[in-house]
Design an enzyme around this catalytic site. Structure first.
Site, PDB file in Angstrom:
ATOM      1  N   GLY A  44       7.089  -6.583   0.169  1.00 47.98           N
ATOM      2  CA  GLY A  44       7.559  -7.725  -0.799  1.00 47.98           C
ATOM      3  C   GLY A  44       8.331  -8.680   0.256  1.00 47.98           C
ATOM      4  N   CYS A  74      -1.074  -2.237  -5.144  1.00 46.94           N
ATOM      5  CA  CYS A  74       0.106  -2.884  -4.924  1.00 46.94           C
ATOM      6  C   CYS A  74       0.221  -4.409  -5.279  1.00 46.94           C
ATOM      7  CB  CYS A  74       0.089  -2.934  -3.306  1.00 46.94           C
ATOM      8  SG  CYS A  74       1.485  -3.996  -2.381  1.00 46.94           S
ATOM      9  N   THR A  76       2.181  -6.849  -4.572  1.00 49.57           N
ATOM     10  CA  THR A  76       2.527  -7.896  -3.312  1.00 49.57           C
ATOM     11  C   THR A  76       0.990  -8.089  -2.743  1.00 49.57           C
ATOM     12  OG1 THR A  76       4.745  -7.234  -3.310  1.00 49.57           O
ATOM     13  CG2 THR A  76       3.770  -8.506  -1.438  1.00 49.57           C
ATOM     14  N   CYS A 184       5.652  -4.086  -9.735  1.00 44.63           N
ATOM     15  CA  CYS A 184       5.527  -3.533  -8.405  1.00 44.63           C
ATOM     16  C   CYS A 184       5.082  -1.970  -8.888  1.00 44.63           C
ATOM     17  CB  CYS A 184       6.792  -3.533  -7.755  1.00 44.63           C
ATOM     18  SG  CYS A 184       7.032  -2.141  -6.419  1.00 44.63           S
ATOM     19  N   HIS A 186       5.742   0.644  -7.469  1.00 41.72           N
ATOM     20  CA  HIS A 186       6.778   1.661  -7.223  1.00 41.72           C
ATOM     21  C   HIS A 186       7.570   2.155  -8.688  1.00 41.72           C
ATOM     22  CE1 HIS A 186       5.833   1.016  -2.986  1.00 41.72           C
ATOM     23  NE2 HIS A 186       6.567   2.102  -2.740  1.00 41.72           N
TER      24      HIS A 186
END
Length: 263
Positions: A44, A74, A76, A184, A186
């Site tokens: 990012g 992902c 990004t 995101c 994550h």
């Protein structure tokens, strides 16, 4: 292409394993290979050129390992590199975008929050998607500074994480958002902490299920779904320590192999 070939998945690190879990839940017989590019996380904060170069590197590795389809797990990498990947590789490539559309369609307060990386929020694709679906809606965009680094280290609920989440969510709470979009891969791992901080009426949504459904649809259309005959191979490779992947995949420890490898 052989239908027994694996589904290839890559992310800037361990976060995309949240997407892998949704894919495995929907397609439990599929062989999978996951690349955690943790050495270069987070994506990012990198330039679009760097993100594209890293995405090409990961794609090449997954092709070398025989992937029949590639999932860019992902946000990004999707928003910055997926057009280039699709132009250069003759293989189905599935991307992941923040779930802005469902949040915009369902919000009652006409105010939604988006927590994402700088690389996602500043991308052209994100900008187009946001404009398309949020014409009459207030959107609070927050860069989740520091979150990926903590998650990569396996710190999901320590004081530093809680403090950061309180800081990042305050502008959203002040704006009376009723949907928080996780931008995101994550971030699903910190949903339990977010739920403790946000008002109970705020719904948290991510893109994992949608990505899994799209992966199945594409494989079906190409007649590439694996027929169950033997248990699947579920392989994970990371170019950093395996500790955090082992933590996040502890419920699957009997079925997955996790290895450290340079790529």
């Amino acid at each position: 292409m052989d239908r027994n070939n694996p589904i290839g998945v890559f992310d800037s690190g361990v976060g995309g394993s949240s997407i892998w879990k949704e894919i495995h839940k929907l397609l439990p017989y599929e062989n999978t290979i996951y690349l955690a590019d943790s050495k270069n996380a987070p994506y990012g904060n990198r330039s679009a050129e760097e993100i594209t170069a890293l995405s090409i590197k990961n794609t090449e590795k997954l092709l070398e390992l025989g992937s029949k389809i590639i999932v860019v797990a992902c946000n990004t990498a999707t928003t910055n590199a997926i057009a280039t990947l699709r132009e250069n590789y003759d293989i189905p490539i599935i991307g992941i975008e923040p779930a802005i559309k469902p949040a915009a369609l369902q919000t009652a307060s006409k105010s939604i929050g988006i927590l994402a990386t700088k690389g996602t929020l500043s991308s052209a694709l994100f900008s187009r998607t946001t404009k398309e679906f949020t014409k009459d809606i207030s959107v609070v965009e927050i860069i989740g500074e520091g979150l990926v680094k903590l998650i990569e280290a396996g710190n999901l609920d320590g004081p530093e994480m809680v403090s950061l989440l309180k800081k990042h969510t305050k502008p959203m709470i002040d704006a009376n958002v009723d949907y928080l979009v996780l931008g995101c891969s994550h971030y699903p791992y910190i949903v339990p902490q977010l739920m403790k901080i946000l008002p109970p009426n705020v719904k948290i949504i991510d893109s994992g299920e949608a990505v899994a459904r799209q992966t199945k649809t594409v494989l079906q259309s190409l007649n590439l779904l694996r027929e169950y005959n033997t248990p699947p191979q579920l392989q994970f490779f990371t170019n950093a320590t395996t500790n955090t992947l082992q933590l996040l995949l502890k419920d699957y420890s009997k079925f997955v192999s996790i290895a450290q490898e340079d790529f």
